[in-house]
Write a protein that holds these residues in place. Sequence first.
Motif, short mmCIF file in Angstrom:
data_model
loop_
_atom_site.label_atom_id
_atom_site.label_comp_id
_atom_site.label_asym_id
_atom_site.label_seq_id
_atom_site.Cartn_x
_atom_site.Cartn_y
_atom_site.Cartn_z
N GLY A 67 5.11 -3.39 5.64
CA GLY A 67 4.00 -2.78 4.93
C GLY A 67 4.14 -2.81 3.42
N VAL A 68 5.05 -3.61 2.91
CA VAL A 68 5.30 -3.69 1.47
C VAL A 68 4.85 -5.06 0.96
CG1 VAL A 68 7.08 -3.79 -0.31
CG2 VAL A 68 7.15 -2.00 1.43
N GLY A 69 4.06 -5.05 -0.11
CA GLY A 69 3.58 -6.29 -0.70
C GLY A 69 4.47 -6.76 -1.84
N GLY A 80 9.30 -7.87 0.89
CA GLY A 80 8.29 -7.13 1.63
C GLY A 80 7.65 -8.02 2.68
N ASP A 81 7.51 -7.51 3.90
CA ASP A 81 6.92 -8.33 4.96
C ASP A 81 5.44 -8.62 4.73
OD1 ASP A 81 9.29 -8.58 6.28
OD2 ASP A 81 8.85 -7.12 7.86
N ASP A 82 4.79 -7.84 3.88
CA ASP A 82 3.38 -8.08 3.56
C ASP A 82 3.20 -8.76 2.22
OD1 ASP A 82 2.71 -6.94 5.94
OD2 ASP A 82 1.83 -5.12 5.12
N ASP A 83 4.22 -9.44 1.76
CA ASP A 83 4.14 -10.17 0.50
C ASP A 83 3.50 -11.52 0.75
OD1 ASP A 83 4.48 -11.46 -1.92
OD2 ASP A 83 6.56 -10.84 -2.20
N PHE A 84 2.26 -11.68 0.27
CA PHE A 84 1.55 -12.94 0.45
C PHE A 84 1.59 -13.79 -0.82
CE2 PHE A 84 -0.50 -9.80 3.27
CZ PHE A 84 -0.15 -10.38 4.49
N VAL A 85 2.24 -13.29 -1.86
CA VAL A 85 2.43 -14.07 -3.09
C VAL A 85 3.69 -14.91 -2.96
CG1 VAL A 85 2.75 -13.96 -5.58
CG2 VAL A 85 1.23 -12.32 -4.44
N VAL A 86 4.80 -14.25 -2.65
CA VAL A 86 6.06 -14.94 -2.35
C VAL A 86 6.49 -14.45 -0.97
CG1 VAL A 86 8.44 -15.37 -3.05
CG2 VAL A 86 6.68 -15.02 -4.80
N PRO A 87 6.14 -15.17 0.08
CA PRO A 87 6.44 -14.72 1.43
C PRO A 87 7.93 -14.46 1.64
CG PRO A 87 4.90 -16.55 1.48
CD PRO A 87 5.37 -16.43 0.07
N GLN A 141 6.36 -4.44 -4.61
CA GLN A 141 5.99 -3.04 -4.41
C GLN A 141 7.16 -2.16 -3.97
OE1 GLN A 141 2.76 -3.12 -1.58
NE2 GLN A 141 1.24 -3.74 -3.11
N ALA A 142 8.25 -2.74 -3.53
CA ALA A 142 9.34 -1.94 -2.97
C ALA A 142 9.85 -0.86 -3.92
CB ALA A 142 10.48 -2.85 -2.52
N PRO A 143 10.07 -1.16 -5.22
CA PRO A 143 10.61 -0.13 -6.12
C PRO A 143 9.66 1.02 -6.41
CG PRO A 143 11.09 -2.32 -6.97
CD PRO A 143 10.09 -2.49 -5.87
N THR A 144 8.42 0.96 -5.92
CA THR A 144 7.51 2.08 -6.11
C THR A 144 7.75 3.17 -5.06
OG1 THR A 144 5.75 1.17 -4.70
CG2 THR A 144 5.76 0.51 -7.02
#
Length: 290
Positions: A260-262, A231-238, A265-268
Amino acid sequence: MAIFRSPRQGHRLRLLAVVLLAVTITGCSHLFFLPEQGHRWDPKEAGIVYEDVWFEADDGVTLHGWFLPAQEPRGTVVFLHGNAQNVSTHIGAVYWLPERGFNVFMPDYRGFGLSSGSPDFVGVHRDAEAALAVVVERDDVDSERVAVLGQSLGGSVAITTVADHGEDYGVAALIADSAFSSYRGIAREKFGEFWLTWPFQWPLSLTISDRFAPVDHIADVSPIPVLLIAGDDDFVVPPHHSRELYQAARPPVEIWRYRGVGHGQAPTRADVRRALVAWLDEVLEPKPND
């Protein structure tokens, strides 16, 4: 009464704090594993059917997991969850798969949920291999149609486990969602986010073992198909971690990136679920020469 310290004293105190922190995390388990014992809820309350599975790692540690059956399975997914809590809080990532025709086996690492022991790098990789061993022996599992799906820490564990043991257990596909490329690398990034450890991020990261670094193993997954999700909005594991894994992998490998995915979150998303099912159907389909 105010207490005044000289700049040199303040520097010494900060250095002492860093040293104490480094001593605390040496061995790294506290940084990477945040297990929660017991379960927060029973999925049967939501109508989710599952079976308790008890099994052992090769060092004798007793492990627990849930098996979610599909009525007419087209394959089985072994799900390796992230670094915190346990299966009862991670089931949301995969509960939908049985309705789409895929069994799910979700084990808890040692020290998580109802599993005994205490987690460490070697141990969780033993647990992942043990999960593969137990699932392929089940009568209700087609051992030629088994995929491994790992999320976050579980994605990194999945990559190295499949690289080392995938062919031994007939793993037919690997999906790594929001995985980091190396333990040392992600630790350095996290040290860099905290003002106290920022100046020491490089030396502190060297205390982390990279024996199981996925970026050093992912090429060995081939010829098993690999799908990387970020996810491009993943700030935990960029997302640069997934790019590094993609660049280090050998074909067949794909990378899916979502705006827009953190983190995780993708599988949701409904579109991602449809795409995952289509990808699994394609890669698990027996080849003419099989």
